[in-house]
Design a protein around this motif. Structure first.
Motif, PDB file in Angstrom:
ATOM      1  N   ARG A 182       3.521   2.416   7.294  1.00 22.74           N
ATOM      2  CA  ARG A 182       2.935   2.233   5.957  1.00 22.74           C
ATOM      3  C   ARG A 182       1.856   3.294   5.784  1.00 22.74           C
ATOM      4  O   ARG A 182       0.854   3.287   6.483  1.00 22.74           O
ATOM      5  CB  ARG A 182       2.351   0.831   5.783  1.00 22.74           C
ATOM      6  N   ASN A 183       2.119   4.212   4.804  1.00 15.85           N
ATOM      7  CA  ASN A 183       1.160   5.298   4.548  1.00 15.85           C
ATOM      8  C   ASN A 183       0.791   6.033   5.838  1.00 15.85           C
ATOM      9  O   ASN A 183      -0.388   6.230   6.160  1.00 15.85           O
ATOM     10  CB  ASN A 183      -0.111   4.773   3.871  1.00 15.85           C
ATOM     11  N   ASN A 184       1.849   6.457   6.604  1.00 17.36           N
ATOM     12  CA  ASN A 184       1.690   7.250   7.824  1.00 17.36           C
ATOM     13  C   ASN A 184       1.044   6.482   8.974  1.00 17.36           C
ATOM     14  O   ASN A 184       0.687   7.090   9.990  1.00 17.36           O
ATOM     15  CB  ASN A 184       0.876   8.522   7.551  1.00 17.36           C
ATOM     16  N   THR A 185       0.907   5.173   8.832  1.00 18.46           N
ATOM     17  CA  THR A 185       0.334   4.347   9.905  1.00 18.46           C
ATOM     18  C   THR A 185       1.421   3.420  10.446  1.00 18.46           C
ATOM     19  O   THR A 185       2.044   2.678   9.670  1.00 18.46           O
ATOM     20  CB  THR A 185      -0.843   3.511   9.391  1.00 18.46           C
ATOM     21  N   ASP A 222      -1.278  -2.984  -2.073  1.00 15.92           N
ATOM     22  CA  ASP A 222       0.013  -2.486  -1.595  1.00 15.92           C
ATOM     23  C   ASP A 222       0.880  -1.929  -2.720  1.00 15.92           C
ATOM     24  O   ASP A 222       1.960  -1.395  -2.445  1.00 15.92           O
ATOM     25  CB  ASP A 222       0.788  -3.598  -0.878  1.00 15.92           C
ATOM     26  N   ASN A 224       0.681   0.675  -4.429  1.00 14.02           N
ATOM     27  CA  ASN A 224       0.891   2.125  -4.364  1.00 14.02           C
ATOM     28  C   ASN A 224       1.259   2.607  -2.968  1.00 14.02           C
ATOM     29  O   ASN A 224       1.338   3.816  -2.734  1.00 14.02           O
ATOM     30  CB  ASN A 224      -0.362   2.864  -4.836  1.00 14.02           C
ATOM     31  N   ASP A 225       1.476   1.664  -2.044  1.00 18.95           N
ATOM     32  CA  ASP A 225       1.782   2.056  -0.672  1.00 18.95           C
ATOM     33  C   ASP A 225       3.201   2.596  -0.562  1.00 18.95           C
ATOM     34  O   ASP A 225       4.097   2.261  -1.351  1.00 18.95           O
ATOM     35  CB  ASP A 225       1.620   0.859   0.270  1.00 18.95           C
ATOM     36  N   GLU A 226       3.396   3.442   0.464  1.00 16.98           N
ATOM     37  CA  GLU A 226       4.711   3.992   0.769  1.00 16.98           C
ATOM     38  C   GLU A 226       5.142   3.502   2.146  1.00 16.98           C
ATOM     39  O   GLU A 226       4.383   3.579   3.124  1.00 16.98           O
ATOM     40  CB  GLU A 226       4.678   5.527   0.754  1.00 16.98           C
ATOM     41  N   ARG A 246      10.952   7.592   1.674  1.00 19.78           N
ATOM     42  CA  ARG A 246       9.892   6.605   1.491  1.00 19.78           C
ATOM     43  C   ARG A 246      10.176   5.731   0.278  1.00 19.78           C
ATOM     44  O   ARG A 246      10.737   6.204  -0.715  1.00 19.78           O
ATOM     45  CB  ARG A 246       8.534   7.298   1.345  1.00 19.78           C
ATOM     46  N   ASN A 248       8.674   2.441  -2.374  1.00 21.62           N
ATOM     47  CA  ASN A 248       7.560   1.643  -2.892  1.00 21.62           C
ATOM     48  C   ASN A 248       8.072   0.247  -3.201  1.00 21.62           C
ATOM     49  O   ASN A 248       9.268   0.027  -3.414  1.00 21.62           O
ATOM     50  CB  ASN A 248       6.984   2.260  -4.163  1.00 21.62           C
TER      51      ASN A 248
END
Length: 655
Positions: A182-185, A222, A224-226, A246, A248
């Motif tokens: 989630r968002n590079n995490t 969340d 706007n999360d990818e 990715r 949404n």
């Protein structure tokens, strides 16, 4: 006997120790593992050495079955090379090398996943043997991973984690691994917040397919999360990674604020505009229960509209105020509101003081003010004859003259809003004696019988205009009209000779006059065209006609000796309109006189009107005072003398 027995025992021990030492000198070296892609060719190398040399060497290859047993697949000695039949490798293996160099290579073609086993190389000679092993690793590159997110929205009010999406990778070997981000995490399972559910499928081909499902307890942030997946898999010499695209998710959450604004017009609003108000809350999805209305301090009722847009047409200053938008959550039925202030700017009609018309004496000063009630700062300009003569709300004019009289227009504008403007006007009369505007020319030369004259007079009160001639005769006015420049009077004059006409203007403050001199041009006639006829008698009759623009005179003369009949033709002249008619009349008269002369000559030849000598009276009635008596002379001077009605001789000056 005992000694022989002991000797044999010692010899056996010597042979045994010698044989052990030789075996201990046989050494086989192989790689721990060989890695290869499914379908490729694998090569397993077996290298060996011996202290006794490598001649007469026996080479055998084995693989370890699923049950742990050794299965021979190849045999080689100095005389033969044999591939064992009825094994899984019978048709796909070959061995390079005879052992003479201390190295042989097992080649396996079209490697399959099941070929990933331990392979053993066994080396023997007459006294010793040794073996080594290599693990064959077979890899299958998986297909590109796929990700699929949920199509419906997820509410933040859900109690347990909701499904976010599914990630899958197929046909990999060994089994690939899936990691959610989630968002590079990277995401890890957290009770009641994050749940990652993996599943593995073993395909009939021996490859593995891995699927992973992500469940999440969503919050508003969340939206706007990818989310995406990372797949890692083994390859010869290491590991590789690939990512999915990715996605949404739609997060449903109740509104926490309402925004209401004026969509149009942008900027300042003025009376007459159409206003479009928009309303929107920050919930997702936006509330379906929303309304805009005019908010009154002491009364919550007002103009309202169910919906997110309110349109007000042709607004006035009374539409200024606070407009409120209310949103109601359809799940909890809680309401929230937002406000916007609307101000409608206005500009009233211009007020000019003094109003309408003012009268100021010649040489004095006059002032006028102009303004308009407005919600914004205004500026004013004064215009006369379309040109700006003064800027400011108060017009000041010093030393009033007729040139400064007339209509003054005041234009009031609002600098902040270009379209807002209004205007008013005032008419200024300047008291003073009449003043006649001098034309370019008062000396007129006319070729016409009628001349039109115009006289423009300024003055207040309006002057009285009288037209007269030099002989004291008043002329009748053709027209009179008031213009921006003054009072204009016109007159038409019948012209028969030189004349002088005057325009006389007067009012309570004085008089003024303008004189026009009208002249008729002098008619200079060139030598006439003469026709001469010789008659064998002593007398004849000649008729001469003279014409001018002021009248016509006719005379008849009789000359003696040789008689000449002369007809004078007037020359062409540059003339005004109407002179053509006069010339035509003159020509006709000349023609008639010529005919009359011919008739008289004919009668004379016949002896009908006169004898051969003496004087003859040609008149028919002595009582007619207008009859003309012609005296005939015999000399050639053609002197004509007119006799009066009593037979008295008249001088030429009296003719």
């Amino acid at each position: 006997m005992a000694v022989r027995t002991a000797s044999f025992l010692l010899f056996g021990l010597f042979v045994t120790f010698h044989t052990w030492g030789a075996w201990a000198d046989m050494e086989v070296n192989m790689e721990d593992r060989v890695e290869v892609y499914k379908g490729d060719t694998a090569q397993i190398t077996c290298m060996f050495t011996s202290s006794e040399g490598i001649g007469n060497t026996i080479i055998q290859w084995f693989y370890v079955t699923e049950t742990g047993e050794r299965q021979k697949i190849y045999y080689q000695d100095s005389m033969s090379q044999i591939v064992d039949r009825a094994t899984r490798f019978t048709d796909r293996i070959s061995v390079n090398g005879t052992g003479a160099t201390g190295e042989v290579v097992l080649t396996i073609r079209d490697v399959q996943l099941a070929d990933g086993r331990e392979f053993i190389c066994l080396i023997k000679n007459l006294t010793d043997d040794s073996k080594g092993s290599t693990q064959l690793k077979v890899f299958g590159t998986p297909d590109l991973p796929t990700i699929e997110g949920v199509q419906t929205g997820i509410s933040v009010n859900e109690v347990s984690p909701s499904k976010i999406g599914t990630c899958e990778v197929k046909n990999g070997f060994p089994r690939p691994n899936i990691t959610w981000y989630r968002n590079n995490t990277p995401l890890q399972s957290v009770p009641d917040e994050v749940e990652i559910v993996p599943s593995v499928t073993s395909e009939s081909s021996g490859l593995f397919s891995v699927k992973s499902e992500l469940n999440l307890k969503v919050v508003k942030e969340d939206k706007n999360d990818e989310f995406y997946c990372e797949v890692s898999y083994f390859v010869p010499g290491g590991t590789r990674m690939t990512e999915t695209h990715r996605i949404n998710i739609s997060v449903f959450y109740p509104p926490t604020a309402v925004n209401v604004w004026v969509e149009s017009p942008k900027g300042n609003i003025k009376e007459g505009d159409s206003i479009e108000l928009h309303c929107e809350d920050n919930g997702n999805p936006p509330s379906s229960i929303i309304s805009i209305k005019r908010f009154e301090e002491n009364n919550s009722d007002g103009q309202s509209l169910d919906g997110e847009v309110l349109v007000l047409n042709n607004v006035t200053r009374r539409d200024s105020g606070v407009y409120q938008c209310t949103s109601i959550d359809s799940d909890t039925f809680q309401s929230i509101s937002g406000n916007v202030s609307v101000f409608v700017h206005f500009l009233d009609a211009a007020v000019v003081i003094p109003q309408d018309t003012i009268v100021v004496a010649m040489g004095e000063e006059f002032k006028a003010t102009c303004n308009a009630l407005s919600s914004l700062k205004t500026q004013a300009e004064w215009l006369k004859d379309g040109e700006v003569v003064f800027k400011g709300h108060t017009l000041t004019v010093k030393d009033a003259t007729f040139d400064k009289a007339g209509m003054y227009e005041c234009v009031v504008t609002v600098p902040e809003i270009e379209e807002m403007k209004t205007s008013g006007s005032i008419f200024v009369n300047v008291k003073g004696p009449p003043e006649i505007l001098k034309p370019d020319n008062t000396e007129i030369e006319s070729y016409d019988t009628t001349v039109d004259l115009s006289c423009m007079v300024r003055g207040f009160p309006a002057p009285k205009i009288i037209w007269s001639t030099s002989d004291g005769q008043d002329l009748e006015m053709a027209s009179e009209m008031m213009t921006e420049d003054g009072l204009q009077s016109r007159v038409s004059i019948q012209v028969t000779s030189d004349i002088t006409a005057s325009c006389n203007a007067s009012n309570d403050h004085g008089t003024d006059a303008l004189t026009f001199n009208i002249k008729t041009p002098v008619n200079t006639t060139p030598p006439p065209v003469t026709t001469t006829t010789t008659i064998p008698t002593t007398t004849t009759t000649t008729t001469t006609t003279t014409a001018t623009t002021t009248g016509t005179a006719t005379a008849t003369t009789i000359s003696s000796a040789t008689v000449k009949a002369e007809t004078a033709i007037p020359p062409k002249k540059i003339r005004k309109e109407g002179s053509g008619v006069i010339i035509a009349v003159i020509i006709i008269c000349i023609l008639l006189l010529a005919i009359l002369g011919s008739v008289l000559y004919f009668l004379y030849k016949k002896g009908k009107i006169c004898g051969r000598s003496g004087k003859q009276d040609l008149t028919k009635d002595k009582s007619n005072k207008d009859n003309i008596v012609v005296e005939m002379k015999s000399d050639n001077t053609e002197e004509a003398v007119l006799l009066g009605v009593n037979g008295e001789k008249q001088s030429p000056n009296e003719q």
